[in-house]
Design a protein around this motif. Structure first.
Motif, short mmCIF file in Angstrom:
data_model
loop_
_atom_site.label_atom_id
_atom_site.label_comp_id
_atom_site.label_asym_id
_atom_site.label_seq_id
_atom_site.Cartn_x
_atom_site.Cartn_y
_atom_site.Cartn_z
N VAL A 664 -2.66 3.03 -3.95
CA VAL A 664 -1.81 2.33 -4.93
C VAL A 664 -2.38 0.93 -5.13
N HIS A 665 -2.65 0.61 -6.40
CA HIS A 665 -3.23 -0.71 -6.68
C HIS A 665 -2.41 -1.44 -7.74
N VAL A 666 -2.12 -2.70 -7.48
CA VAL A 666 -1.44 -3.52 -8.49
C VAL A 666 -2.44 -4.58 -8.95
N PRO A 667 -3.00 -4.39 -10.17
CA PRO A 667 -4.10 -5.26 -10.61
C PRO A 667 -3.70 -6.74 -10.68
N GLU A 668 -4.68 -7.56 -11.12
CA GLU A 668 -4.56 -9.03 -11.07
C GLU A 668 -4.31 -9.41 -9.62
N GLY A 669 -5.23 -8.90 -8.81
CA GLY A 669 -5.06 -8.93 -7.36
C GLY A 669 -4.99 -10.29 -6.73
N ALA A 670 -5.46 -11.33 -7.44
CA ALA A 670 -5.47 -12.64 -6.80
C ALA A 670 -4.06 -13.22 -6.70
N ILE A 671 -3.14 -12.69 -7.55
CA ILE A 671 -1.79 -13.26 -7.56
C ILE A 671 -0.93 -12.54 -6.54
N PRO A 672 -0.39 -13.26 -5.56
CA PRO A 672 0.47 -12.59 -4.58
C PRO A 672 1.73 -12.09 -5.27
N LYS A 673 2.14 -10.87 -4.94
CA LYS A 673 3.31 -10.30 -5.61
C LYS A 673 4.29 -9.80 -4.57
N ASP A 674 5.54 -10.02 -4.87
CA ASP A 674 6.54 -9.43 -4.01
C ASP A 674 7.85 -9.32 -4.78
N GLY A 675 8.76 -8.58 -4.25
CA GLY A 675 10.05 -8.45 -4.90
C GLY A 675 10.52 -7.01 -4.89
#
Ligand code: ADP
Length: 770
Positions: A664-675
């Motif tokens: 599973v990949h969530v692109p724009e990988g440099a931006i930390p994501k959570d929620g």
């Protein structure tokens, strides 16, 4: 009587032998050594010494030596380490060479002895007296050192001998000249010659001394002048500094008095001033005290601006500067109504929460304008150290007051509107908690006695109207949030952005750039084009920037090509601001297997969040990439488990999960994501990939899932739906529990977006999978 005799002869150079003296020379030339040997062997150590005319000649011939010389007897001979001989002669008589008998290996000469003619007359007596007197008076000037002339005179040596002695020791400018004392036979003449030489030497000496003195004098004078100048400069500096410092200190005293600070602080300031006076200005301490005093006199201590307290003015100012935002403006007016009624600052602090560029700052400025208060702003973004709020102790160089007092300094009044920007971006670390310092700042009970480490005294913040802003409500520390009256601002729709641009941004930019409205025409569809294809933002910052850029290009064109008006249309807009940045809407993309568009709520407003899934040979592991936070990782895990657990029901071969790794990949990988809202998106992407069914690209979704496949509610629906609309999505799937939030969604968005409410993940699949 003269009798001719023969003797070996040597030639000397550079020194002149005079009878009645010892004569020491170093002999090295073969010819001379031969002559000396013969003399010792056959002539009882007697020989003739002749004078070489040119001292530089190595091998003189008959013509190269003077006609007169001396008769000498070798008295000592020492061999030197270099092979030469040091020889001491007693010089006996003057001679004149009659003939050279032998000139080959060495000279052998025939000579006559010369006798000195002594007149013995008065002239001689007078001359001797003069010479002796001169010598006595000027010994150092006229005789060479280490002579024993005066001693010999005192011993009563004969005049002839004394004269020979003197002429041997006389200082001569040119040594060769001494030769003249050999051929001269008259004693009186020799005495005269000595007087002449003495005189010349004296004159020369005087001259030399005079020249030396002059040189010395000029050097001395230069040095003296330099020294005096330096001294003068130092004195001037010293005096100037002192005077300047006194003036400065006096000036500071006046400023301290004029600042009208509380009596005990004024007293302390004057003490510091006294300390400053007694501290040498070169010491670091001096500049620390000075900076401190400069700071406290610059702080406002009593000045206030008079509030207008006219609520209708506030309403007008807010309306004039801001399009839409009706609810927000109402809340602000209500908030200020309390202030006006009670004539004191409200107990709570206004906090404007919303993405960047939605007008938080400009609302605060409008409030300040309407109340007739000064406006100051300090950003708290990135503040992690309490001392940034409260300042550093004044014990070291470079210590500074905190941001609050710095803001007050620039406000110049005690009652400004003070905007504390990005209060949600404060962080705490080991250096103390800035949030607790902020609590003190914002608490009306405490802030009359705010303490700053640098100031060391309490400062009254009670008249300040603090307003705070934040991008993300959740990030505001809870104790602070409790003190706040939260007013939320959300993303603008395209239409709202258009209206803001048309009514406010354009006019403001034209004015800022000094361009008249009739010189610049911007087509409406260009504004929409910029909103849709050049910017992707919640607020209007980028839009505002593009309008500014267009106006600058227009000014350039007007000045260079001398046109009267610049008209920007859809056709020529790229000439001014280049190609669109966001040309493709998500909805224009093809439907793809394993790719799903999620909706996210970030501090920059809502955004789309694509999720990609694929699988490949492996051991049944889950691979996660894209800088996911813990919550998102768990969502992915849950989503996979759900699909796995229900594989058979979905007609997916269960072995697929055993034999493959799922990525599973969530692109724009440099931006930390959570929620907690990506669960449904991940489950859909995994389902799509494993079942090899494509997902509709014009569908966006948001929601968390449970292991049972239930869809849980999310936050930020309004922002997410605006973002979906902005990206060209046609349908969004939202959790059933968020149904009540649909009211918040702007009508313009609702008109263009199909909103489907779902309770479980199977409904999601039904809507999204083709
Ligand atoms: P924020 O503080 O929320 O980041 P700003 O107050 O700096 O945003 O707003 C950016 C620009 O957009 C400002 O020039 C502001 O005047 C303008 N602006 C934002 N919202 C509105 C609005 N509703 N009406 C008029 N101008 C607006």
């Amino acid at each position: 009587m003269q009798t001719i005799k023969s003797l070996p002869a040597i030639a000397v150079r550079g020194v002149i032998p005079i009878p009645n003296n010892d004569f020491r020379i170093e002999v090295g030339r073969k010819k001379s050594l031969d002559a000396i040997e013969v003399s010792e062997k056959d002539f009882g150590q007697y020989l003739v010494i002749l004078v070489q005319k040119d001292p530089l000649l190595e091998d003189p011939t008959v013509e190269d030596v003077e006609t007169h010389g001396v008769l000498a007897k070798i008295s000592m001979k020492i061999k030197l380490p270099n092979g030469n001989f040091k020889i001491k002669f007693n010089i006996l008589e003057r001679i004149v060479v009659k003939d050279f008998l032998f000139t080959n290996d060495y000279f052998v000469v025939d000579y006559d002895e010369l006798e000195t003619v002594v007149e013995g007359n008065d002239e001689e007596v007078a001359l001797v007296k003069m010479v002796v007197q001169e010598i006595a008076e000027n010994e150092a000037t006229v005789l060479q050192p280490n002579n024993n002339v005066i001693e010999k005179i005192q011993q009563g040596l004969s005049t002839t001998k004394v004269v020979d002695l003197i002429s041997y020791f006389l200082r001569m400018t040119n040594e060769q000249e001494r030769y003249k004392y050999i051929p001269e036979v008259s004693l009186n003449n020799r005495l005269k010659m000595i007087l002449q030489d003495i005189n010349r030497e004296k004159v020369m000496n005087d001259l030399e001394r005079k020249i030396n003195e002059e040189v010395k004098k000029s050097i001395d004078e230069n040095q003296k002048e330099y020294y005096l100048r330096e001294k003068m400069r130092a004195i001037q500096n010293e005096l100037g500094d002192k005077v300047k410092r006194e003036e400065e200190i006096e000036e500071l005293r006046e400023l301290i008095i004029a600042a009208k600070m509380p009596a005990h602080i004024e007293e302390k300031a004057l003490q510091e001033l006294a300390r400053l006076r007694s501290t040498p200005s070169a010491m670091a301490e001096s500049s620390i005290i000075k900076t401190y005093l400069d700071f406290i006199v610059a702080l406002p201590w009593y000045e206030t601006s008079e509030d207008l307290d006219d609520l209708s003015l506030v309403q007008k100012s807010l309306d004039k500067n801001h399009y839409a935002l009706e609810k927000v403006k109402d809340r602000i007016v209500e908030y200020l109504a309390v202030k006006i009624m009670t004539k004191k600052n409200p107990q709570t602090i206004l906090c404007l929460v919303g993405p960047p560029g939605v007008g938080k700052t400009s609302l605060a400025i409008s409030i300040a304008d309407a109340l007739n208060r000064k406006f100051v702003k300090q950003s708290l973004g990135g503040v992690r150290d309490e001392s940034e709020i409260r300042g550093h102790r004044r014990t070291y160089i470079g210590a500074l007051p905190g941001r609050i007092l710095n803001g007050m300094k620039s406000a110049q009044t005690m009652n400004p509107v003070f905007l504390l920007d990005e209060i949600d971006k404060m962080a705490s670390d080991y250096k103390g908690d800035p949030a607790s310092a902020m609590l003190e700042v914002l608490d009306p009970e405490q802030n009359a006695k705010f303490s700053d480490h640098y100031l060391e005294e309490e400062y009254d913040l009670s008249q300040v109207l603090f307003i705070t802003t934040a991008n993300y409500l959740e990030n505001i520390p809870a104790p602070l949030r409790d003190r706040m009256e939260i007013v939320e601002l959300s993303s603008y729709t395209e239409h709202e952005k258009f209206e803001i641009a048309k009514r406010h941004l354009l006019a403001k930019q034209l004015e800022a750039h000094g361009l008249r409205a009739d010189q610049f025409i911007l087509d409406d569809n260009v504004i929409y084009n910029i909103i849709q294809h050049y910017t992707r933002e919640a607020g209007v910052r980028e839009l505002n920037r593009y309008i500014g850029a267009l106006i600058r290009k227009a000014i350039k064109e007007i000045l260079i090509t001398k046109v009267d008006v610049v008209h920007v249309t859809l056709d020529n807009v790229t000439n001014y601001i280049g190609k669109p940045k966001f040309s493709h809407n998500i909805a224009d993309k093809k439907d793809i297997v394993g790719v799903v568009t999620g909706l996210a709520y970030t501090q920059y407003g809502g955004d789309t969040l694509p999720v990609e899934v694929t699988y490949y040979k492996g051991k049944g592991q889950l691979v996660l990439t894209g800088k996911l936070g813990d919550v998102m990782k768990e969502s992915a895990q849950t989503a996979l488990s759900y699909v796995k657990a229900n594989a058979e029901r979905f007609n997916i071969d269960p072995n697929l999960f055993k034999e493959n790794d799922v990525h599973v990949h969530v692109p724009e990988g440099a931006i930390p994501k959570d929620g907690p809202s990506a669960g449904v998106t991940m489950a859909t992407a995994i389902f799509s990939a494993m079942s090899n069914k494509a997902v509709r690209s014009d569908v966006g979704m948001t929601g968390e899932i449970t292991l049972r496949g239930l869809v849980l509610p999310i936050g930020g629906l309004k922002e997410k739906s605006i973002a979906a609309h902005r990206s060209g999505i046609k349908k969004i799937l939202i959790p059933r529990e968020n149904e009540r939030d649909i009211d918040d969604i702007p009508q313009e968005v609702k008109d263009n977006l199909e909103i489907v409410v779902v309770s479980n993940i199977e409904e999601v699949f039904a809507n999204a999978i083709k």
